[in-house]
Design an enzyme around this catalytic site. Structure first.
Site, PDB file in Angstrom:
ATOM      1  N   TYR A  69       0.837  -1.193   0.000  1.00  0.00           N
ATOM      2  CA  TYR A  69       0.000   0.000   0.000  1.00  0.00           C
ATOM      3  C   TYR A  69       0.877   1.252   0.000  1.00  0.00           C
ATOM      4  O   TYR A  69       2.027   1.234   0.440  1.00  0.00           O
ATOM      5  CB  TYR A  69      -0.901   0.028   1.235  1.00  0.00           C
ATOM      6  CG  TYR A  69      -2.033  -0.965   1.195  1.00  0.00           C
ATOM      7  CD1 TYR A  69      -3.206  -0.705   0.496  1.00  0.00           C
ATOM      8  CD2 TYR A  69      -1.940  -2.182   1.875  1.00  0.00           C
ATOM      9  CE1 TYR A  69      -4.253  -1.618   0.467  1.00  0.00           C
ATOM     10  CE2 TYR A  69      -2.972  -3.102   1.854  1.00  0.00           C
ATOM     11  CZ  TYR A  69      -4.131  -2.810   1.144  1.00  0.00           C
ATOM     12  OH  TYR A  69      -5.157  -3.725   1.111  1.00  0.00           O
TER      13      TYR A  69
ATOM     14  N   ASP B  75      -6.583  -8.002  -6.301  1.00  0.00           N
ATOM     15  CA  ASP B  75      -7.917  -7.648  -5.794  1.00  0.00           C
ATOM     16  C   ASP B  75      -8.412  -6.359  -6.422  1.00  0.00           C
ATOM     17  O   ASP B  75      -9.593  -6.230  -6.782  1.00  0.00           O
ATOM     18  CB  ASP B  75      -7.898  -7.543  -4.265  1.00  0.00           C
ATOM     19  CG  ASP B  75      -6.896  -6.536  -3.740  1.00  0.00           C
ATOM     20  OD1 ASP B  75      -5.944  -6.170  -4.472  1.00  0.00           O
ATOM     21  OD2 ASP B  75      -7.049  -6.109  -2.577  1.00  0.00           O
TER      22      ASP B  75
ATOM     23  N   LEU C 286      -0.700  -9.207  -4.738  1.00  0.00           N
ATOM     24  CA  LEU C 286      -1.942  -9.987  -4.618  1.00  0.00           C
ATOM     25  C   LEU C 286      -3.024  -9.147  -3.965  1.00  0.00           C
ATOM     26  O   LEU C 286      -4.057  -8.858  -4.549  1.00  0.00           O
ATOM     27  CB  LEU C 286      -1.674 -11.262  -3.806  1.00  0.00           C
ATOM     28  CG  LEU C 286      -2.896 -12.063  -3.362  1.00  0.00           C
ATOM     29  CD1 LEU C 286      -3.675 -12.601  -4.560  1.00  0.00           C
ATOM     30  CD2 LEU C 286      -2.484 -13.197  -2.422  1.00  0.00           C
ATOM     31  N   ASP C 287      -2.784  -8.771  -2.725  1.00  0.00           N
ATOM     32  CA  ASP C 287      -3.695  -7.915  -1.958  1.00  0.00           C
ATOM     33  C   ASP C 287      -2.826  -6.976  -1.129  1.00  0.00           C
ATOM     34  O   ASP C 287      -2.310  -7.383  -0.073  1.00  0.00           O
ATOM     35  CB  ASP C 287      -4.572  -8.779  -1.048  1.00  0.00           C
ATOM     36  CG  ASP C 287      -5.431  -7.966  -0.083  1.00  0.00           C
ATOM     37  OD1 ASP C 287      -5.470  -6.732  -0.207  1.00  0.00           O
ATOM     38  OD2 ASP C 287      -6.044  -8.584   0.815  1.00  0.00           O
ATOM     39  N   PRO C 288      -2.568  -5.766  -1.648  1.00  0.00           N
ATOM     40  CA  PRO C 288      -3.229  -5.113  -2.783  1.00  0.00           C
ATOM     41  C   PRO C 288      -2.591  -5.465  -4.128  1.00  0.00           C
ATOM     42  O   PRO C 288      -1.395  -5.704  -4.205  1.00  0.00           O
ATOM     43  CB  PRO C 288      -3.037  -3.626  -2.480  1.00  0.00           C
ATOM     44  CG  PRO C 288      -1.717  -3.583  -1.768  1.00  0.00           C
ATOM     45  CD  PRO C 288      -1.646  -4.842  -0.938  1.00  0.00           C
TER      46      PRO C 288
END
Length: 384
Positions: free
Chosen positions: A105, A135, A130-132
């Site tokens: 992030y 997604d 992946l996340d973030p």
């Protein structure tokens, strides 16, 4: 904003931890020269050998001054370091006019340097994992499809849920194995979560207390909100006429996780930073991911739109991957997405300044198509 500095073709990949996988191999193909920086040159060489990349990248012992001494304008620096180390690394990149990429992030410390980066022609790619990462790609794609089906002028109520988790492929009593730093897992649980529930903004200081069942293709998981979901309403570009009733980005765990982690939660409620750090070390020793274990990544992003005219639309992306002997599912998802972003930096496709993996629906569809062609399997289901 300046035009981006032309890419030199050299990539510096910093760190070879649990999330470094086949994405680095893809970068070795795309780049003219790759250097893998790790704690020591020997550890870097061992990591390259383990990844089957010996001779395809140059091992280096990482220190910030050592990296700065080798940076040239247009180089690309890929940070796999913990998030607090991104800002100093970006500072060196701006000074050397080298591009920067990470899967994390955007922190305030990184954001503060974006104007200087843009002025210097430096690309700052973030949230490309992946996340973030994936997604965001899924969410942008679903919202674009719903906008086309329902119409942006139509008043509608919206439910968006995005849950992601790295879990054991074979469940254990603890319902978890640590595939990344335990301190990061615990500290994420100590951070308040903000989301929308029944149209109301909701905050919980202890995210696990908001855990609820979540069924994916007949399998029951447990999910809880993570971080601050609310800013993503604007980031995902929901039309102003659409009113989110449910909007939550969160973490997915195996069924039974809440009960299995009861003693951990008691520690989180009572412990200070020193105790939590010690607990992280204890859990890492007790529940490590070993070479015999296989991890599993599940990412489920769902969107439902109910227009006032009676029109409805729903769609869902599901990524459900299991690790192999050669590579964990987590490393595959994170590194391949980041590697794809690095290749776009090398190609000059991204502007100077701040970029996230998913800025637009068009880019999301492009990147999803590329990830799919590279063997990262996921499924889309739409009901109109």
């Amino acid at each position: 904003m300046s035009d981006p500095v032309p890419a030199s073709g050299t990539v510096h990949w910093i760190g070879a931890g649990l999330s470094t996988g086949s994405g680095l191999a893809a970068v070795c193909i795309a780049a003219d020269r790759v250097r893998l920086w790790h704690r020591t040159e020997g550890r870097a060489a061992q990591a390259l050998d383990h990844l089957g990349l010996a001779g395809r990248a140059e091992p280096r012992a990482y220190t910030l001054p050592a990296l700065a001494a080798e940076l040239a304008p247009g180089d690309v620096v890929v940070s796999m370091l913990p998030a607090p180390e991104h800002a100093p690394l970006l500072g060196v990149c701006v000074q050397g006019r080298a591009h920067f990429a990470c899967s994390s992030y955007v922190s305030d410390a990184v954001l503060d340097q974006v104007p200087a980066a843009a002025a210097a022609g430096v690309v700052v790619l973030t949230e490309a994992g992946l996340d973030p990462g994936i997604d965001h790609l899924f969410a942008h794609s679903l919202i674009a499809r719903a906008r086309q089906a329902i119409g942006v002028e139509t008043a509608a109520e919206v439910s968006l849920t995005s849950y992601c988790g790295g879990i054991p492929a074979v469940p254990n009593d603890f319902k978890y194995r640590f595939s990344w730093a335990p301190a990061g897992v615990l500290n994420a649980l100590r951070s308040p979560a903000r989301y929308l529930d029944h149209g109301a903004e909701t905050t919980t200081d202890r995210p696990w207390e908001a855990t609820r069942p979540h069924v994916v293709d007949g399998e029951t998981f447990e999910v809880y909100p993570n971080r601050d979901s609310v800013p993503f309403i604007d980031q995902y570009g929901l039309p102003p006429t659409w009113k989110p009733q449910t909007f939550v980005r969160g973490t997915l765990r195996l069924d039974g996780w809440l009960r299995a982690w009861g003693t951990v939660f008691e520690e989180l409620k009572a412990g200070d930073d020193e105790r939590i750090a010690a607990l992280a070390a204890e859990l890492a020793t007790t529940y490590p991911t070993t070479e015999e274990d296989r991890d599993r990544v599940v990412l489920a992003v769902s969107l439902e739109v109910r227009g006032g005219s009676g029109a409805t639309w729903s769609g869902r992306y599901l990524l459900d991957l299991e690790g192999t002997e050669e590579e964990s599912a987590m490393a595959r998802c994170v590194s391949r997405t980041l590697g794809l972003g690095v290749r776009h930096v090398l190609d000059g496709d991204l502007p100077a300044g701040l970029n996230r993996a998913a800025e637009t629906a068009e880019r999301s569809e492009e990147w999803l198509g590329e990830l799919g062609r590279e063997g990262l399997a996921f499924a889309l289901r739409v009901e109109a």
